[in-house]
Design an enzyme around this catalytic site. Sequence first.
Site, PDB file in Angstrom:
ATOM      1  N   LYS A   1     -30.593  11.353 131.001  1.00 11.69           N
ATOM      2  CA  LYS A   1     -31.316  12.435 131.701  1.00 11.69           C
ATOM      3  C   LYS A   1     -32.421  13.041 130.844  1.00 11.69           C
ATOM      4  CE  LYS A   1     -27.366  13.736 134.610  1.00 11.69           C
ATOM      5  NZ  LYS A   1     -26.231  13.070 134.008  1.00 11.69           N
TER       6      LYS A   1
ATOM      7  N   ASP B   1     -38.354  15.535 128.883  1.00 17.41           N
ATOM      8  CA  ASP B   1     -39.313  16.125 127.945  1.00 17.41           C
ATOM      9  C   ASP B   1     -40.685  15.472 128.145  1.00 17.41           C
ATOM     10  OD1 ASP B   1     -40.338  17.569 125.749  1.00 17.41           O
ATOM     11  OD2 ASP B   1     -38.355  17.529 124.797  1.00 17.41           O
TER      12      ASP B   1
ATOM     13  N   SER C   1     -25.883  15.746 142.308  1.00 14.56           N
ATOM     14  CA  SER C   1     -24.768  15.913 143.242  1.00 14.56           C
ATOM     15  C   SER C   1     -24.141  17.296 143.150  1.00 14.56           C
ATOM     16  CB  SER C   1     -23.702  14.849 142.946  1.00 14.56           C
ATOM     17  OG  SER C   1     -23.295  14.939 141.599  1.00 14.56           O
TER      18      SER C   1
ATOM     19  N   GLN D   1     -19.327  19.907 140.680  1.00 14.21           N
ATOM     20  CA  GLN D   1     -19.463  18.558 141.245  1.00 14.21           C
ATOM     21  C   GLN D   1     -19.052  18.575 142.727  1.00 14.21           C
ATOM     22  OE1 GLN D   1     -20.954  15.939 141.382  1.00 14.21           O
ATOM     23  NE2 GLN D   1     -19.977  14.305 140.184  1.00 14.21           N
ATOM     24  N   GLN D   2     -19.785  17.879 143.551  1.00 14.09           N
ATOM     25  CA  GLN D   2     -19.427  17.766 144.967  1.00 14.09           C
ATOM     26  C   GLN D   2     -19.195  16.297 145.294  1.00 14.09           C
ATOM     27  OE1 GLN D   2     -22.003  20.734 147.425  1.00 14.09           O
ATOM     28  NE2 GLN D   2     -23.385  19.610 146.065  1.00 14.09           N
ATOM     29  N   TYR D   3     -18.173  16.054 146.110  1.00 13.22           N
ATOM     30  CA  TYR D   3     -17.853  14.662 146.448  1.00 13.22           C
ATOM     31  C   TYR D   3     -18.074  14.357 147.920  1.00 13.22           C
ATOM     32  CZ  TYR D   3     -15.759  14.179 141.851  1.00 13.22           C
ATOM     33  OH  TYR D   3     -15.574  14.116 140.500  1.00 13.22           O
TER      34      TYR D   3
ATOM     35  N   ARG E   1     -14.348   9.818 137.827  1.00 15.02           N
ATOM     36  CA  ARG E   1     -12.953  10.277 137.917  1.00 15.02           C
ATOM     37  C   ARG E   1     -12.188   9.717 139.105  1.00 15.02           C
ATOM     38  NH1 ARG E   1     -14.857  16.276 136.699  1.00 15.02           N
ATOM     39  NH2 ARG E   1     -16.681  15.328 137.672  1.00 15.02           N
TER      40      ARG E   1
HETATM   41  P1  5BU Z   1     -17.314  11.683 138.672  1.00 14.21           P
HETATM   42  O1  5BU Z   1     -16.158  11.685 137.731  1.00 14.21           O
HETATM   43  O2  5BU Z   1     -17.242  10.497 139.688  1.00 14.21           O
HETATM   44  O3  5BU Z   1     -17.544  13.010 139.306  1.00 14.21           O
HETATM   45  O4  5BU Z   1     -18.535  11.339 137.695  1.00 14.21           O
HETATM   46  C1  5BU Z   1     -19.845  11.244 138.110  1.00 14.21           C
HETATM   47  C2  5BU Z   1     -20.745  10.788 136.967  1.00 14.21           C
HETATM   48  O5  5BU Z   1     -22.088  10.805 137.411  1.00 14.21           O
HETATM   49  C3  5BU Z   1     -20.694  11.685 135.752  1.00 14.21           C
HETATM   50  O6  5BU Z   1     -20.874  10.868 134.622  1.00 14.21           O
HETATM   51  C4  5BU Z   1     -21.888  12.598 135.894  1.00 14.21           C
HETATM   52  O7  5BU Z   1     -22.416  12.961 134.641  1.00 14.21           O
HETATM   53  C5  5BU Z   1     -22.856  11.717 136.620  1.00 14.21           C
HETATM   54  N1  5BU Z   1     -23.778  12.437 137.522  1.00 14.21           N
HETATM   55  C6  5BU Z   1     -23.340  13.205 138.565  1.00 14.21           C
HETATM   56  O8  5BU Z   1     -22.149  13.359 138.805  1.00 14.21           O
HETATM   57  N2  5BU Z   1     -24.240  13.791 139.389  1.00 14.21           N
HETATM   58  C7  5BU Z   1     -25.574  13.672 139.207  1.00 14.21           C
HETATM   59  O9  5BU Z   1     -26.343  14.207 139.995  1.00 14.21           O
HETATM   60  C8  5BU Z   1     -26.015  12.866 138.123  1.00 14.21           C
HETATM   61  C9  5BU Z   1     -25.091  12.256 137.317  1.00 14.21           C
HETATM   62 BR1  5BU Z   1     -27.804  12.643 137.846  1.00 14.21          BR
END
Ligand code: 5BU
Length: 487
Positions: A310, A313, A365, A430-432, A451
């Site tokens: 990511k 710069d 995400s 984080q959103q799934y 995960r």
């Molecule tokens: P997860 O464990 O499936 O939640 O991991 C998702 C991976 O994708 C994790 O390494 C994050 O750093 C990466 N990621 C993310 O989740 N969302 C984003 O928008 C970006 C990277 Br860019």
Amino acid sequence: MPSTVTMDLQKVKALAVNMFKCGAVKFGSFQLKSGIYSPIYFDLRVIISKPDIMNQISDYIWAEMESRYSFDSICGVPYTALPIATLVSANRSVPMILRRKEAKMYGTGKLVEGAYKPGWRCLIIEDVVTTGSSILETAESLRQHGLVVEEAIVILDREQGGDQNLENHGIKMTSLLQVQPLLIALETEGLITSEQKSKVETFLSRTTSKFNLKLDNLFKKKLIPRMTCTASKKLLRIMYKKKTNLCLAADLQNWTEVLEVARTLGPHICLLRTHIDTYNLENYYQVVEFRKHLKDLATKFDFMIMEDRKFADIGSTVQRQLTSKPFEIAQWADMVTVHGLPGPGVLQCFEGLENIAVVVIAEMSSTGNLGRKVSDYKHECLKITDGYDKIVAGFVSHSKIRVDRKDTFFLQFTPGVALNDYTGGDGLGQQYVYVDDAILDRGADVIIVGRGILKHGNENWREVAEEFQRNGWSALVQKLMNKFRDT
Ligand code: 5BU
């Protein structure tokens, strides 16, 4: 490995004739779900009302399996194979277990019913197999409950790749009947004409190979040639060859564990994503050792590597970050992520670096991310790639990104993906979304999963990854076939 048929000819003939006489196999012209007309139709449900045939099948199943495979339980795939499994179970005193199609919303909510012990070997019974997906679904649930699934027996194999598909997932399939021997038996018995037989043969070979041909054409003639970036071409080739659009986010702290997961899941992924600065690499020598092993695994299993660095710069700094010790990202990663925030300079600095491509982060995400919130951010990220088609492999985005540049194709990588067993986020933003949703509604070509797989113990990594691979690939094929339907 083709499915095994060991039954002697007399038995094949006897079963084929019975199936024909009770209407389980019909000849004529039948409209299928897909709209096309088929000269043959299988409906094995009718056999449940024919006690003689049920007994015959149950005896044949027992004869095929009993001497060859020692199993502790059996499980019939609903519905037709359920009563057959019951017969085998009751007549031969083998415990039966049952896998529901949907979990009950009340009571225990269990998906697998019956009294069983973890470690028991379970034989799956099914009526007709085309692709093998119902058996796989059943096997997955059973495996999740600690049962061992290595073998399946089916009454009729339509010979359309189901056996290979199951074999890829560690299940050996045996069939009592296959279409070809069935046709031969019916012809010799004078129940069908040789014209009927050859009509069916032509139809079956055409429909299977037609689909494969279409898919082959789509990847090799429509998609891969339209990618300008060498890395995305290579990734698509790998995806097609291995039938996977799964990218593993190898988020483990211990670098030796990262190598372990790469070794275990190598056959199921097209891409492995690293966060090299989060691993417990203690010095430069360890970094070098780690990346050498990882590269070797990538070659052995044919997957690419994306470092999720990511960068954000000005170009001259990113240029130094790419090559500086200890990580020297440009030396081993096939792709690296950058934010669009700095503008085109962040892409310009990759010019001249031949072995590494860029993936631009357009929409993250996480909750409240600016890619989603700031109007046009996503589109602006797209705009900065103008003129950098050779360098940019695609975008990270959690929703559809519309590339309006003519004839340029980019890949969409989507993180935050889970199986249907999961709801909610991770408590840290984080959103799934589910696999189908990510691909069919949100436009993903490659799903990034961390995960969703790694939260399981390492003994389950493969099984869960296979489920992501299977769901991901079939949704991608569906999406692409729709998109290119008229071209
Ligand atoms: P997860 O464990 O499936 O939640 O991991 C998702 C991976 O994708 C994790 O390494 C994050 O750093 C990466 N990621 C993310 O989740 N969302 C984003 O928008 C970006 C990277 Br860019």
